[in-house]
Design a protein around this motif. Structure first.
Motif, PDB file in Angstrom:
ATOM      1  N   ASP A  43       0.875  -1.171   0.000  1.00  0.00           N
ATOM      2  CA  ASP A  43       0.000   0.000   0.000  1.00  0.00           C
ATOM      3  C   ASP A  43       0.909   1.216   0.000  1.00  0.00           C
ATOM      4  O   ASP A  43       1.940   1.219   0.680  1.00  0.00           O
ATOM      5  N   ALA A  44       0.544   2.223  -0.755  1.00  0.00           N
ATOM      6  CA  ALA A  44       1.389   3.414  -0.833  1.00  0.00           C
ATOM      7  C   ALA A  44       0.557   4.671  -0.690  1.00  0.00           C
ATOM      8  O   ALA A  44      -0.595   4.730  -1.125  1.00  0.00           O
ATOM      9  N   LYS A  45       1.165   5.644  -0.062  1.00  0.00           N
ATOM     10  CA  LYS A  45       0.605   6.989  -0.005  1.00  0.00           C
ATOM     11  C   LYS A  45       1.400   7.783  -1.034  1.00  0.00           C
ATOM     12  O   LYS A  45       2.642   7.800  -0.986  1.00  0.00           O
ATOM     13  N   VAL A  46       0.713   8.375  -1.992  1.00  0.00           N
ATOM     14  CA  VAL A  46       1.392   9.075  -3.080  1.00  0.00           C
ATOM     15  C   VAL A  46       0.970  10.537  -3.104  1.00  0.00           C
ATOM     16  O   VAL A  46      -0.108  10.892  -2.638  1.00  0.00           O
ATOM     17  N   ALA A  47       1.852  11.355  -3.639  1.00  0.00           N
ATOM     18  CA  ALA A  47       1.565  12.789  -3.754  1.00  0.00           C
ATOM     19  C   ALA A  47       2.150  13.301  -5.052  1.00  0.00           C
ATOM     20  O   ALA A  47       3.085  12.711  -5.606  1.00  0.00           O
ATOM     21  N   ASP A  48       1.592  14.421  -5.513  1.00  0.00           N
ATOM     22  CA  ASP A  48       2.202  15.067  -6.670  1.00  0.00           C
ATOM     23  C   ASP A  48       3.497  15.732  -6.203  1.00  0.00           C
ATOM     24  O   ASP A  48       3.817  15.743  -5.012  1.00  0.00           O
ATOM     25  N   ASP A  49       4.248  16.282  -7.128  1.00  0.00           N
ATOM     26  CA  ASP A  49       5.560  16.832  -6.779  1.00  0.00           C
ATOM     27  C   ASP A  49       5.486  18.004  -5.806  1.00  0.00           C
ATOM     28  O   ASP A  49       6.452  18.306  -5.113  1.00  0.00           O
ATOM     29  N   ASN A  50       4.344  18.677  -5.743  1.00  0.00           N
ATOM     30  CA  ASN A  50       4.178  19.809  -4.833  1.00  0.00           C
ATOM     31  C   ASN A  50       3.492  19.419  -3.525  1.00  0.00           C
ATOM     32  O   ASN A  50       3.192  20.277  -2.705  1.00  0.00           O
ATOM     33  N   TYR A  51       3.186  18.150  -3.352  1.00  0.00           N
ATOM     34  CA  TYR A  51       2.484  17.627  -2.172  1.00  0.00           C
ATOM     35  C   TYR A  51       1.098  18.256  -1.995  1.00  0.00           C
ATOM     36  O   TYR A  51       0.570  18.312  -0.897  1.00  0.00           O
ATOM     37  N   GLU A  52       0.498  18.721  -3.085  1.00  0.00           N
ATOM     38  CA  GLU A  52      -0.829  19.331  -3.013  1.00  0.00           C
ATOM     39  C   GLU A  52      -1.933  18.281  -3.111  1.00  0.00           C
ATOM     40  O   GLU A  52      -2.990  18.436  -2.532  1.00  0.00           O
ATOM     41  N   SER A  53      -1.693  17.233  -3.841  1.00  0.00           N
ATOM     42  CA  SER A  53      -2.692  16.187  -4.043  1.00  0.00           C
ATOM     43  C   SER A  53      -2.147  14.873  -3.483  1.00  0.00           C
ATOM     44  O   SER A  53      -1.160  14.346  -3.995  1.00  0.00           O
ATOM     45  N   ASN A 177       3.198  10.774  -9.960  1.00  0.00           N
ATOM     46  CA  ASN A 177       3.274  10.983  -8.517  1.00  0.00           C
ATOM     47  C   ASN A 177       4.571  10.436  -7.955  1.00  0.00           C
ATOM     48  O   ASN A 177       5.351   9.803  -8.644  1.00  0.00           O
ATOM     49  N   GLN A 178       4.755  10.682  -6.672  1.00  0.00           N
ATOM     50  CA  GLN A 178       5.873  10.078  -5.968  1.00  0.00           C
ATOM     51  C   GLN A 178       5.346   9.403  -4.709  1.00  0.00           C
ATOM     52  O   GLN A 178       4.306   9.790  -4.178  1.00  0.00           O
ATOM     53  N   ILE A 179       6.050   8.387  -4.262  1.00  0.00           N
ATOM     54  CA  ILE A 179       5.627   7.651  -3.068  1.00  0.00           C
ATOM     55  C   ILE A 179       6.183   8.380  -1.847  1.00  0.00           C
ATOM     56  O   ILE A 179       7.387   8.596  -1.747  1.00  0.00           O
ATOM     57  N   ILE A 180       5.273   8.742  -0.928  1.00  0.00           N
ATOM     58  CA  ILE A 180       5.699   9.450   0.276  1.00  0.00           C
ATOM     59  C   ILE A 180       5.574   8.583   1.527  1.00  0.00           C
ATOM     60  O   ILE A 180       6.041   8.966   2.598  1.00  0.00           O
ATOM     61  N   ALA A 181       4.948   7.436   1.405  1.00  0.00           N
ATOM     62  CA  ALA A 181       4.873   6.468   2.506  1.00  0.00           C
ATOM     63  C   ALA A 181       4.517   5.101   1.905  1.00  0.00           C
ATOM     64  O   ALA A 181       3.825   5.032   0.896  1.00  0.00           O
ATOM     65  N   LEU A 182       4.992   4.048   2.547  1.00  0.00           N
ATOM     66  CA  LEU A 182       4.828   2.706   1.995  1.00  0.00           C
ATOM     67  C   LEU A 182       4.643   1.721   3.130  1.00  0.00           C
ATOM     68  O   LEU A 182       5.174   1.910   4.226  1.00  0.00           O
TER      69      LEU A 182
END
Length: 186
Positions: A43-53, A177-182
Motif C-alpha cells: 500500500d502506498a501513499k502518493v503525492a504530486d511533486d508539490n504535495y498538493e494532491s 506521482n511520488q511515493i511518500i509512505a509505503l
C-alpha cells in the motif's frame, strides 16, 4: 459421390472451426483467471511533486496500481530521502553520461550511512544510471529494501519503485506521482 465428399469435408471444417473457437475461449478464460489471481503486496501513499494532491494506492504483484480509498495511516513507513547531489555526473570520452557517488556527502546522511545495504544500493544505482536522479526515496519494510526513483531525464515524469535484494527488481511505475509512505499490505 462428389457431393458426399463435399458434405464430409464441410462437416470436418465445421468441426475444426468449433474446436478452434473452444480452444480460443478456453485460453481467454484461463488468461483472465490468471490475471485475477494477482494480489496486493504493498500500500502506498502518493503525492504530486508539490504535495498538493495526496492519494492512496494498492500495488499488485503484477505491477498494476489501483487507486483506493483512504487507508489508515498506521504502520506506513516514511522514506529516507537522499539528496540528489550525492550523485555526480560525468561524461565519458564517447559522450555518454555516468554517475559516481560523493561519499563525503553520502556519509552526512546518518540514516543511509548506518546501513551497509543502503550504501551498496546507492553505489549500484550510480553504476546502472545513465541520467541524473531527481528524487530518490529509500524504504525498509521489515527486512526488505525498496527504492523509489525519478530520473531527471527530460520529458518523462514517471517514477519507478524497485525492490532491492542485491539487484533491482521493478515493482511498479507511477506516471506522475511520488511515493511518500509505503507499507506491506495486510
Amino acid at each position: 459421390m462428389i457431393e458426399k465428399y463435399k458434405e464430409i469435408g464441410m462437416k470436418k471444417l465445421i468441426t475444426i472451426f468449433i474446436l478452434v473457437v473452444v480452444v480460443l475461449i478456453t485460453g481467454v478464460l484461463i488468461f483472465k483467471n490468471v490475471n485475477n489471481t494477482s494480489k496486493i503486496i504493498l500500500d502506498a501513499k502518493v503525492a504530486d511533486d508539490n504535495y498538493e494532491s495526496i492519494a492512496f494506492v494498492n500495488i499488485y504483484d503484477n505491477g498494476k496500481i489501483v487507486k483506493c480509498s483512504s487507508l489508515k495511516n498506521r504502520n506506513f513507513v516514511r522514506p529516507i530521502e537522499v539528496d540528489p547531489q550525492v550523485f555526480e555526473d560525468h561524461t565519458s570520452t564517447n559522450n555518454s553520461t555516468y554517475l559516481t557517488v560523493n561519499k563525503k556527502l553520502l556519509n552526512k546522511n546518518k540514516a543511509v550511512s548506518s546501513d551497509p545495504t543502503w550504501i551498496r544500493l546507492i553505489k549500484n544505482l550510480a553504476k546502472r544510471s545513465k541520467y541524473l536522479i531527481a528524487i530518490l526515496s529509500l524504504f525498509k519494510l521489515d527486512h526488505e529494501y525498496y527504492i523509489f526513483i525519478k530520473y531527471n531525464a527530460g520529458l518523462s515524469d514517471e517514477g519507478t519503485l524497485y525492490k532491492y535484494d542485491g539487484k533491482f527488481k521493478k515493482v511498479c511505475t507511477l506516471d506522475s506521482n511520488q511515493i511518500i509512505a509505503l507499507r506491506k499490505s495486510n
